[in-house]
Enzyme design. Structure first.
Site, PDB file in Angstrom:
ATOM      1  N   ASP A  76      43.048  50.749  69.596  1.00 49.08           N
ATOM      2  CA  ASP A  76      42.809  51.179  70.957  1.00 49.08           C
ATOM      3  C   ASP A  76      42.977  51.107  72.082  1.00 49.08           C
ATOM      4  O   ASP A  76      43.660  49.605  72.749  1.00 49.08           O
ATOM      5  CB  ASP A  76      41.450  50.218  71.374  1.00 49.08           C
ATOM      6  CG  ASP A  76      40.264  50.183  69.796  1.00 49.08           C
ATOM      7  OD1 ASP A  76      39.869  51.491  69.708  1.00 49.08           O
ATOM      8  OD2 ASP A  76      40.039  49.851  69.049  1.00 49.08           O
ATOM      9  N   GLY A 116      52.519  42.565  72.011  1.00 53.14           N
ATOM     10  CA  GLY A 116      53.758  43.253  71.396  1.00 53.14           C
ATOM     11  C   GLY A 116      54.054  44.594  72.110  1.00 53.14           C
ATOM     12  O   GLY A 116      53.252  44.316  73.223  1.00 53.14           O
ATOM     13  N   ASP A 117      55.957  45.227  72.591  1.00 53.95           N
ATOM     14  CA  ASP A 117      55.651  45.962  73.352  1.00 53.95           C
ATOM     15  C   ASP A 117      53.844  46.895  73.766  1.00 53.95           C
ATOM     16  O   ASP A 117      54.001  47.471  74.748  1.00 53.95           O
ATOM     17  CB  ASP A 117      57.007  46.979  72.968  1.00 53.95           C
ATOM     18  CG  ASP A 117      56.820  47.452  71.675  1.00 53.95           C
ATOM     19  OD1 ASP A 117      55.668  47.544  70.806  1.00 53.95           O
ATOM     20  OD2 ASP A 117      57.267  49.132  71.395  1.00 53.95           O
ATOM     21  N   ASP A 141      58.410  41.850  64.128  1.00 53.25           N
ATOM     22  CA  ASP A 141      59.230  43.153  64.290  1.00 53.25           C
ATOM     23  C   ASP A 141      60.079  42.448  65.191  1.00 53.25           C
ATOM     24  O   ASP A 141      61.557  42.832  65.340  1.00 53.25           O
ATOM     25  CB  ASP A 141      58.812  44.464  65.087  1.00 53.25           C
ATOM     26  CG  ASP A 141      57.739  44.528  64.452  1.00 53.25           C
ATOM     27  OD1 ASP A 141      57.689  44.479  62.743  1.00 53.25           O
ATOM     28  OD2 ASP A 141      57.110  45.583  65.142  1.00 53.25           O
ATOM     29  N   ARG A 176      68.465  46.890  37.430  1.00 50.70           N
ATOM     30  CA  ARG A 176      67.590  48.037  37.793  1.00 50.70           C
ATOM     31  C   ARG A 176      68.188  47.622  39.262  1.00 50.70           C
ATOM     32  O   ARG A 176      68.771  46.375  39.544  1.00 50.70           O
ATOM     33  CB  ARG A 176      66.168  47.052  38.001  1.00 50.70           C
ATOM     34  CG  ARG A 176      65.421  47.700  36.584  1.00 50.70           C
ATOM     35  CD  ARG A 176      64.251  47.494  36.803  1.00 50.70           C
ATOM     36  NE  ARG A 176      63.193  48.351  35.480  1.00 50.70           N
ATOM     37  CZ  ARG A 176      62.124  47.458  35.077  1.00 50.70           C
ATOM     38  NH1 ARG A 176      61.390  47.156  35.976  1.00 50.70           N
ATOM     39  NH2 ARG A 176      61.784  48.270  34.263  1.00 50.70           N
ATOM     40  N   GLU A 236      61.705  49.578  56.742  1.00 58.85           N
ATOM     41  CA  GLU A 236      61.013  50.982  56.904  1.00 58.85           C
ATOM     42  C   GLU A 236      61.135  51.490  57.852  1.00 58.85           C
ATOM     43  O   GLU A 236      60.625  53.244  57.374  1.00 58.85           O
ATOM     44  CB  GLU A 236      58.952  50.734  57.394  1.00 58.85           C
ATOM     45  CG  GLU A 236      59.073  50.033  58.848  1.00 58.85           C
ATOM     46  CD  GLU A 236      57.523  49.322  59.043  1.00 58.85           C
ATOM     47  OE1 GLU A 236      56.763  49.145  58.255  1.00 58.85           O
ATOM     48  OE2 GLU A 236      57.689  49.190  60.183  1.00 58.85           O
ATOM     49  N   ARG A 290      63.822  50.950  41.680  1.00 58.59           N
ATOM     50  CA  ARG A 290      62.359  50.867  41.170  1.00 58.59           C
ATOM     51  C   ARG A 290      62.236  50.390  42.719  1.00 58.59           C
ATOM     52  O   ARG A 290      63.395  49.013  43.819  1.00 58.59           O
ATOM     53  CB  ARG A 290      61.536  49.199  40.766  1.00 58.59           C
ATOM     54  CG  ARG A 290      61.646  50.080  39.277  1.00 58.59           C
ATOM     55  CD  ARG A 290      60.456  50.448  39.110  1.00 58.59           C
ATOM     56  NE  ARG A 290      59.431  50.386  37.666  1.00 58.59           N
ATOM     57  CZ  ARG A 290      60.834  51.459  36.931  1.00 58.59           C
ATOM     58  NH1 ARG A 290      61.877  52.076  36.970  1.00 58.59           N
ATOM     59  NH2 ARG A 290      59.989  50.720  35.243  1.00 58.59           N
ATOM     60  N   HIS A 296      51.667  44.599  54.506  1.00 57.86           N
ATOM     61  CA  HIS A 296      51.571  43.691  55.793  1.00 57.86           C
ATOM     62  C   HIS A 296      51.163  42.223  55.570  1.00 57.86           C
ATOM     63  O   HIS A 296      50.936  40.951  55.977  1.00 57.86           O
ATOM     64  CB  HIS A 296      49.779  44.294  55.525  1.00 57.86           C
ATOM     65  CG  HIS A 296      49.646  45.063  56.132  1.00 57.86           C
ATOM     66  ND1 HIS A 296      50.076  46.405  56.145  1.00 57.86           N
ATOM     67  CD2 HIS A 296      49.511  45.103  57.989  1.00 57.86           C
ATOM     68  CE1 HIS A 296      49.783  47.374  56.641  1.00 57.86           C
ATOM     69  NE2 HIS A 296      49.243  46.468  57.673  1.00 57.86           N
ATOM     70  N   ARG A 299      53.057  40.573  57.720  1.00 60.84           N
ATOM     71  CA  ARG A 299      51.973  39.403  59.104  1.00 60.84           C
ATOM     72  C   ARG A 299      50.764  37.976  58.172  1.00 60.84           C
ATOM     73  O   ARG A 299      50.659  38.125  59.510  1.00 60.84           O
ATOM     74  CB  ARG A 299      51.410  40.700  59.470  1.00 60.84           C
ATOM     75  CG  ARG A 299      52.091  41.619  60.325  1.00 60.84           C
ATOM     76  CD  ARG A 299      51.832  42.555  61.177  1.00 60.84           C
ATOM     77  NE  ARG A 299      50.347  43.059  61.382  1.00 60.84           N
ATOM     78  CZ  ARG A 299      49.704  44.175  61.220  1.00 60.84           C
ATOM     79  NH1 ARG A 299      50.745  45.192  61.172  1.00 60.84           N
ATOM     80  NH2 ARG A 299      48.628  44.377  61.199  1.00 60.84           N
TER      81      ARG A 299
END
Ligand code: F6P
Length: 379
Positions: A76, A116-117, A141, A176, A236, A290, A296, A299
């Site tokens: 928002d 954050g930013d 982050d 693996r 990510e 894998r 999350h 977080r």
């Protein structure tokens, strides 16, 4: 009436937010005699006038709790607020004047924005409209330039490290290549530190675009030494040289962008590079690959003691600024000292990992590959 502070928590939630809210409220009551009004769900509560006078009972017993008792939103934006018409059509309107009017209705003398930013950039825009703002930096982050560290980062790194430890044993048992994808948006701080702490063999971060050839070389070199498994820790936002980050959703700036919009229309959600890397390694080597996306988990949950202490120190510093009527600044940690910088400085850019920094070189010195030839070599 005495001095009245407003407070909201914006952007993604983050361990330590409740420590900040508690510190602001308790310090306001005990030390300064201020009142504190909480706005729910980030800037959404400001636009929709969802607020309440915080009492002592509300902040009792919350220090160790993850999340935020105020709720939050990373969607928002009051300057481009999503409105759904009676016909179901979605449009975006500037509701910032309404939001500022709600602050006046509540007789708020200054608004503390914990964010954050994205949230701090919005706070900066409100400050330019004449709203007295005090910023508190929050994000797992750790990508805000004006502070050595943000609260929430330590907890996220701890959670990711524990996960890598667990992945290690199963990778070893099954021989693996296991890829652990961590958050961090377009900065590689979580991957770098959790990768180092968890003994990742390969760490992929957005600041060092990787080559599959170099990754495979590392996996095979380990195999030749009898290490039949490998752990890859991928941010990510990591991407191959000449390629693009992998997004789950959204539209926005093209490849190579440093930071797309975080709030509202155009915001993009990263995710999926772990699976891509695992599949590519398996195709090229025949070794099972894998991917695990921590998402999350990083977080949520109980903040570490470091984040509780940092959140408390930030909250108390914000009160000190309010007491001195110092507005449009953001509290921060610099060289171990709690201080403050102008809000404009705090939101001017994103802090990313310097590929030549000591941490990268230390990781490389103990044999970690960054998926790029020569990355982290002694300078
Ligand atoms: O900025 C914090 C963060 O957790 C990033 O690391 C991640 O890219 C993003 O938020 C995820 O946002 P959402 O909760 O909207 O999926």
């Amino acid at each position: 009436m005495g001095f009245r502070l407003g407070i909201l928590t914006g952007g993604g939630d983050c361990p330590g937010l409740n420590a900040v809210i508690r510190a602001v409220a308790k310090g306001a009551f005990y030390r300064y005699g201020f009142e504190v009004v909480g706005f729910n769900n980030g800037f959404k509560g400001l636009v929709e006038n969802e607020a309440w006078l915080i009492g002592e009972a509300a902040v009792s017993g919350i220090l160790h709790r993850g999340g935020t008792i105020l709720g939050t939103s990373n969607r928002d934006n009051p300057f481009q607020f999503q409105v759904t018409g009676a016909d179901g059509r979605v449009s975006y309107e500037d509701r910032s004047a309404r939001a500022a009017a709600h602050l006046e209705e509540w007789a708020i003398d200054a608004l503390i924005v914990v964010g954050g930013d994205g949230s701090l950039a919005l706070a900066h825009r409100f400050s330019q409209m004449g709203v007295p703002i005090i910023g508190i930096p929050k994000t797992i982050d750790n990508d805000l330039p004006a502070t050595d560290v943000t609260f929430g980062f330590d907890t996220a790194v701890t959670t990711a490290t524990e996960a890598i430890d667990k992945i290690h044993t199963t990778a070893e048992s099954h021989h693996r290549v296991m890829v652990v994808e961590v958050m961090g948006r377009n900065a590689g701080w979580i991957a770098l530190q959790a990768g180092m702490a968890g003994g990742g063999d390969i760490i992929l971060i957005p600041e060092i675009p990787f080559s599959y050839d170099v990754i495979i070389e590392k996996v095979m070199e380990r195999r030749a030494r009898g290490k039949k498994f490998s752990i890859v820790v991928a941010a990510e936002g990591a991407f191959p040289a000449g390629g693009e980050p992998v997004y789950q959703s959204g539209s926005g700036p093209g490849p190579g962008h440093s930071h797309g919009p975080v709030f509202g229309p155009g915001a993009r959600r990263l995710g999926g590079i772990g699976q891509v890397v695992a599949a590519e390694i398996e195709t090229r080597t025949g070794i099972e690959g894998r991917a695990t996306v921590l998402g999350h988990l990083q977080r949520g949950g109980t903040p570490t003691s470091f984040d509780r202490v940092l959140g408390t120190r930030f909250g108390v510093k914000a009160l000190e600024l309010a007491h001195c009527r110092r507005f449009n600044e953001m509290v921060c940690l610099q060289g171990g000292v709690i201080t403050a910088v102008p809000l404009s400085e705090a939101v001017s850019q994103v802090k990313r990992v310097d590929p030549g920094c000591e941490q990268v070189r230390a990781a490389a010195a103990v044999g970690t590959s960054f998926g790029q030839a020569g990355a982290g070599a002694a300078g």
